[in-house]
Design an enzyme around this catalytic site. Structure first.
Site, PDB file in Angstrom:
ATOM      1  N   LYS A   1       0.845  -1.195   0.000  1.00 47.04           N
ATOM      2  CA  LYS A   1       0.000   0.000   0.000  1.00 47.04           C
ATOM      3  C   LYS A   1       0.882   1.246   0.000  1.00 47.04           C
ATOM      4  CE  LYS A   1      -3.918   1.936   2.648  1.00 47.04           C
ATOM      5  NZ  LYS A   1      -4.766   1.711   3.842  1.00 47.04           N
TER       6      LYS A   1
ATOM      7  N   SER B   1      -9.639   1.569   2.901  1.00 47.24           N
ATOM      8  CA  SER B   1      -8.794   2.356   2.016  1.00 47.24           C
ATOM      9  C   SER B   1      -7.718   1.538   1.301  1.00 47.24           C
ATOM     10  CB  SER B   1      -8.110   3.470   2.821  1.00 47.24           C
ATOM     11  OG  SER B   1      -7.237   2.922   3.808  1.00 47.24           O
TER      12      SER B   1
ATOM     13  N   SER C   1      -9.799  -0.814   7.199  1.00 44.01           N
ATOM     14  CA  SER C   1      -9.306  -0.563   5.848  1.00 44.01           C
ATOM     15  C   SER C   1      -8.598  -1.738   5.199  1.00 44.01           C
ATOM     16  CB  SER C   1      -8.362   0.647   5.850  1.00 44.01           C
ATOM     17  OG  SER C   1      -9.083   1.830   6.093  1.00 44.01           O
TER      18      SER C   1
END
Length: 499
Positions: free
Chosen positions: A51, A129, A153
Site C-alpha cells: 500500500k 482504504s 481498511s
C-alpha cells in the site's frame, strides 16, 4: 510521474496499470536476481504488493495525495526490511484512499481503483482504504499484499474483493515508516488468498521494533505467549460468540444468509454458538469518527509545503488569488482532497477548547467501555492486565453470564453490512453513508483487537439470478482477545475449511 531506481536490486521501475483498474500505481519490471532472493527465507520468491502509505526506497511514497506527489523516502519501513530479509520481493505499490481516509478507494490523487467484479455492467467498489492491495491479490498480481487498517481498511476491501484480510493486534507489527493517519489505531495488515498465506506473512512481521514507540515490548510479547489461547482452531472445538447487537436490520439479506449459513456449518461441526452482548458497540462508529479525525488533524499538520511535499505557486507571503490566501493555507487547500479536508476540519473542531470535553474526551471514555465489553466476554484474560482482579465485570446491561460459562474463544460477525455497491451507487451516497460501511469493523479497532475477514460463499439461492461477473462471496469477521492472533488465524482456517 518520476520513479526511482534501487541500485542495490538493479531493478528498473515502470508505470503499470492492471487490466481493468488503477489499483497498482507502479510495479517492478522483474523479480530480483536469484542471488538476492534469499532462497532459504520463509517468503523466498514471493511477490508482495505494498500500500502506497508504507515507505519504500525503490519507488516514491505518495499516500495517494498531491501533498506527497513523487516523495522519495530516504529509508524503508521496518515491514519492508523484514519482508526482504525473508526472501520476499516488493512487486508493486498499490492505490488507496488519500492518506487512508475512505471506504472505497475513490479519493486517490492517482484516480479511483476499480473492483474486478461488476453488476449489470457497472464496476463494483473494491472497498477501502486498502482497495488497491485487495485488487492486486484478487487479480493475482501479487501473492500477498500489505495494507493498513485503522477502522477496517484491510478487512473491508478484503470482504468486497473475496480475499483474506488480517488486522493483527495493535502493537504486534511495527508502524515505523508508515504514513500516520490515527496513531492509536493504525495497524499494518495482510491481504492474501488464504489464511495460511496471511499467517506466513504475519509470522515474519510479528517482531519488536525499538524505533516504534507503540511496538509491544519483548516482555509483553512473552506475557502474551504465556496467556495465549490454545482452544481456537487446530482441530479443537470453539466457543463462538454471536453478538446479538450486530444482527440489525441494516444487514442486507445476502449478507445475513451467508453469515447464518456459516454459523450453521460451524455448529454442525461441533462448535458451540453463544449469544453475547456488546452493548457499547452501537456507539463505536460515532466514537471512531471523533477520535480518528482528531488524530489525523494533528498528524497532517506537518504537510505545509515548506519542508517537503507539494508547494503552491506564487509568492510565499500572499499568493495572487482572489481572495488572497496565506502560503500555508493555499498549499494545504490545493494539496488535500475533499475527504481529507473534511476530516481535518472535523478533527480540529473536536480538539478545540470549546468542543474537546463534549466530544473528544467523551469519545475516549466510550472507547474504554467498548474495550471493557470485549474483555467481559472473552474466556482469555486481557494479557496486559497484571492479574485477574483487574479484569472488568460485565456491564449491568450486558447479556453475558457472570459465572464464566458464557465466555467465548472468538467472536464471529459479518465484515460488512451489505454486498459491495457499484461505483455509480457510491457516487450518490453521502459521506455519512460511506462511513456506515465500517460499522462492524470499527469496534475491534477501538479495542486494538486482532480481527480477520474470511470470504465465505453466498448460498446457492442468493447466487441464483446474479451475473457471472458479480461477487460470489461475503466476508465474515473473526475477532479475538488482544494478543490472540494465532487463535484468530486458527479460527479463520476452521471457517475457511467449512466449504
Amino acid at each position: 510521474m518520476v520513479f526511482l531506481n534501487n541500485a542495490s536490486r538493479n531493478t528498473h521501475l515502470r508505470p503499470y496499470s492492471s487490466s481493468n483498474t488503477n489499483a497498482i500505481i507502479n510495479a517492478a519490471a522483474e523479480p530480483p536476481p536469484p542471488t538476492q532472493s534469499h532462497p532459504n527465507g520463509s517468503l523466498a520468491g514471493k511477490s508482495i504488493a505494498i500500500k502506497d502509505n508504507i515507505l519504500t526506497t525503490a519507488t516514491p511514497t505518495t499516500a495517494a495525495s498531491r501533498a506527497l506527489h513523487n516523495y522519495p523516502s530516504p529509508f524503508p519501513a521496518t515491514v519492508i526490511t523484514l519482508l526482504q530479509q525473508h526472501g520476499a520481493y516488493i512487486s508493486s505499490k498499490t492505490n488507496l484512499d488519500e492518506f487512508g481516509m475512505g471506504s472505497h478507494t475513490q479519493s486517490s490523487f492517482h484516480g479511483p481503483a476499480i473492483s474486478p467484479f461488476s453488476r449489470n455492467g457497472v464496476p463494483l467498489t473494491p472497498g477501502g482504504s486498502s482497495g488497491g492491495s485487495a485488487v492486486a491479490v484478487a487479480e493475482g498480481k501479487a501473492w500477498a499484499a500489505l495494507g493498513t487498517d485503522t477502522g477496517g481498511s484491510v478487512r473491508l476491501p478484503a470482504a468486497y474483493c473475496g480475499v483474506v484480510g488480517f488486522k493483527p493486534s495493535y502493537g504486534c507489527v511495527s508502524r515505523w515508516g508508515v504514513v500516520a493517519y490515527a496513531n492509536s489505531m493504525d495497524t499494518v495488515g495482510v491481504l492474501a488468498r488464504t489464511v495460511g498465506d496471511a499467517r506466513k506473512v504475519f509470522g515474519v512481521l510479528d517482531v519488536y521494533d525499538e524505533r516504534d514507540p507503540t511496538s509491544l515490548l519483548p516482555s509483553v510479547r512473552q506475557r502474551i505467549r504465556s496467556k495465549r489461547s490454545s482452544t481456537a482452531g487446530r482441530g479443537k472445538k470453539m466457543r463462538i460468540g454471536v453478538p446479538t447487537s450486530y444482527l440489525t436490520t441494516s444487514i442486507s439479506p445476502a449478507v445475513r444468509a451467508a453469515y447464518a449459513s456459516t454459523l450453521t456449518r460451524l455448529q454442525a461441526a461441533g462448535h458451540t454458538l453463544i449469544p453475547i452482548g456488546l452493548p457499547t458497540s452501537k456507539l463505536a462508529l460515532s466514537t471512531y469518527y471523533i477520535l480518528a479525525p482528531a488524530e489525523a488533524s494533528s498528524n497532517l499538520a506537518k504537510y505545509d509545503g515548506i519542508r517537503y511535499g507539494y508547494r503552491t505557486s506564487g509568492p510565499d507571503a500572499r499568493p495572487k488569488e482572489d481572495p488572497p490566501l496565506p502560503f500555508y493555507a493555499a498549499t494545504r487547500g490545493e494539496a488535500f482532497g475533499d475527504e481529507v479536508r473534511r476530516r481535518i476540519l472535523l478533527g480540529a473542531y473536536t480538539l478545540s477548547s470549546e468542543a474537546m470535553h463534549n466530544y473528544f474526551i467523551q469519545a475516549q471514555k466510550i472507547r474504554r467501555l467498548v474495550s471493557r465489553d470485549f474483555d467481559a466476554v472473552f474466556a482469555l484474560p486481557h494479557p496486559l492486565h497484571e492479574d485477574t482482579a483487574q479484569r472488568p465485570a460485565p456491564l449491568p446491561s450486558d447479556e453475558n453470564k457472570e459465572d464464566g460459562k458464557g465466555k467465548v474463544d472468538i467472536i464471529l460477525t459479518p465484515t460488512t453490512p451489505t454486498l459491495p455497491p457499484t461505483l455509480s451507487e457510491i457516487a450518490q451516497q453521502s459521506a455519512l453513508e460511506h462511513y456506515m460501511n465500517d460499522v462492524f469493523t470499527v469496534p475491534a479497532s477501538l479495542a486494538c483487537l486482532p480481527a480477520l475477514s474470511v470470504p465465505v460463499p453466498l448460498p446457492a439461492e442468493v447466487r441464483e439470478g446474479m451475473e457471472e461477473g458479480d461477487v460470489s462471496t461475503v466476508g465474515v469477521q473473526v475477532i479475538g482477545q488482544l494478543g490472540d492472533d494465532e487463535g484468530v488465524l486458527g479460527a479463520g482456517e476452521v471457517v475457511e475449511g467449512l466449504w
